[in-house]
Design a protein around this motif. Structure first.
Motif, PDB file in Angstrom:
ATOM      1  N   ARG A  59      -0.177  -2.112  -1.239  1.00 37.97           N
ATOM      2  CA  ARG A  59       0.892  -2.756  -0.348  1.00 37.97           C
ATOM      3  C   ARG A  59       2.048  -2.669  -1.574  1.00 37.97           C
ATOM      4  NH1 ARG A  59       3.069  -8.818  -0.171  1.00 37.97           N
ATOM      5  NH2 ARG A  59       4.892  -8.391   1.061  1.00 37.97           N
ATOM      6  N   ALA A 112      -2.273   4.044   2.845  1.00 37.68           N
ATOM      7  CA  ALA A 112      -3.667   4.141   2.450  1.00 37.68           C
ATOM      8  C   ALA A 112      -3.759   5.053   1.484  1.00 37.68           C
ATOM      9  CB  ALA A 112      -4.375   4.724   3.923  1.00 37.68           C
ATOM     10  N   PHE A 142      -5.761   3.663   8.722  1.00 38.03           N
ATOM     11  CA  PHE A 142      -4.963   4.753   8.892  1.00 38.03           C
ATOM     12  C   PHE A 142      -5.091   5.850  10.276  1.00 38.03           C
ATOM     13  CE2 PHE A 142      -7.164   6.972   6.010  1.00 38.03           C
ATOM     14  CZ  PHE A 142      -7.006   8.079   6.253  1.00 38.03           C
ATOM     15  N   GLY A 183     -11.362   3.648   7.779  1.00 40.39           N
ATOM     16  CA  GLY A 183     -10.181   3.575   6.951  1.00 40.39           C
ATOM     17  C   GLY A 183     -10.414   3.989   5.429  1.00 40.39           C
ATOM     18  N   ARG A 196      -7.917  -5.062   1.070  1.00 45.13           N
ATOM     19  CA  ARG A 196      -8.286  -4.833   2.586  1.00 45.13           C
ATOM     20  C   ARG A 196      -8.594  -3.280   2.949  1.00 45.13           C
ATOM     21  NH1 ARG A 196      -2.991  -7.490   5.091  1.00 45.13           N
ATOM     22  NH2 ARG A 196      -2.677  -5.284   5.826  1.00 45.13           N
ATOM     23  N   THR A 240       1.694   3.757   6.053  1.00 45.56           N
ATOM     24  CA  THR A 240       1.307   3.297   7.653  1.00 45.56           C
ATOM     25  C   THR A 240       2.205   2.313   8.249  1.00 45.56           C
ATOM     26  OG1 THR A 240      -0.467   1.812   6.418  1.00 45.56           O
ATOM     27  CG2 THR A 240      -1.221   3.815   7.180  1.00 45.56           C
ATOM     28  N   GLN A 246       2.998  -0.440   3.718  1.00 47.67           N
ATOM     29  CA  GLN A 246       1.667  -0.469   3.750  1.00 47.67           C
ATOM     30  C   GLN A 246       1.116   0.884   3.752  1.00 47.67           C
ATOM     31  OE1 GLN A 246       1.020  -4.363   3.422  1.00 47.67           O
ATOM     32  NE2 GLN A 246      -0.623  -3.190   3.548  1.00 47.67           N
ATOM     33  N   ASN A 281      -7.283  -0.024   4.871  1.00 49.43           N
ATOM     34  CA  ASN A 281      -6.089   0.544   5.718  1.00 49.43           C
ATOM     35  C   ASN A 281      -6.609   1.280   6.969  1.00 49.43           C
ATOM     36  OD1 ASN A 281      -4.003   1.811   6.539  1.00 49.43           O
ATOM     37  ND2 ASN A 281      -2.797   1.000   4.961  1.00 49.43           N
ATOM     38  N   ASP A 318      -6.534  -0.092   0.869  1.00 47.48           N
ATOM     39  CA  ASP A 318      -4.858  -0.423   1.397  1.00 47.48           C
ATOM     40  C   ASP A 318      -4.083  -0.574   0.041  1.00 47.48           C
ATOM     41  OD1 ASP A 318      -3.106  -1.280   3.363  1.00 47.48           O
ATOM     42  OD2 ASP A 318      -3.211  -3.122   2.068  1.00 47.48           O
TER      43      ASP A 318
END
Length: 185
Positions: free
Chosen positions: A56, A95, A45, A51, A41, A80, A93, A43, A54
């Motif tokens: 995690r 970036a 931010f 963006g 994905r 974020t 989460q 992110n 991402d």
């Protein structure tokens, strides 16, 4: 992601913005174990720019806010979201970004404070005027909340000077500045 001690296989550094001589800098305050993975994905931010990749993370509950940042495998993570979905565990989460060395309020030969910032692309425009052309580059400079830049002033980011066009300062965790540079091509 799996929650449990066996899932915490990555060492991350927790960073905190600190006042240093001449400005601000990220400083490591501790190391901790985390489960970390790059996701597929983006992110978002920045509310104004595009963006970044991402990441995690899962960590044991600890004193961590969106004012902090993390360093993972030598890379900077801009936080974020921090949620305690399961008691005792934080779902984070972030970036994956590249911080730039910046200096604020640079004008008339004065040097303002130094600080870390993240440049995010907004747009690039090229105009062909005969016999020359003009290129306009507009970025968003995302800074920690403590960093304040004077609108309509000059800021230096990554060794290049930009004009600060608009300041977005309502977010409680960060500030975003639309910065612009025009050049002849």
């Amino acid at each position: 992601m799996i929650y449990g001690a066996s899932a915490l296989r990555e060492r991350v550094e927790v960073l905190e913005l600190a006042a240093v001589e001449g400005g601000w800098a990220w400083e490591s305050v501790r190391r901790t174990w985390a489960g970390a993975e790059l996701t597929d994905r983006t992110n978002l931010f920045s509310k104004v720019g595009i963006g970044a990749r991402d990441v995690r993370l899962v960590l044991r509950r600890q004193n961590l806010t969106l004012h902090n940042a993390l360093r993972w495998k030598g890379q900077h993570l801009f936080l974020t979201s921090i949620v305690e979905n399961i008691p005792g565990w934080l779902d984070v989460q972030a970036a994956l970004v590249e911080p730039a060395a910046c200096r604020g309020n640079v004008h008339r030969g004065e040097n303002g404070p130094t600080f870390p910032g993240v440049l995010v692309e907004k747009y690039l425009r090229h105009e062909q005027d005969h016999p020359m052309a003009t290129t306009t580059v507009c970025y968003v400079l995302v800074t920690p909340k403590a960093v304040e830049i004077e609108p309509k002033g000059l800021v230096e980011a990554g060794g290049t000077r930009y004009v600060v066009q608009v300041a977005h300062t309502l977010d409680g965790w960060k500030n975003e500045y639309e910065i612009l540079r025009k050049g002849d091509k």
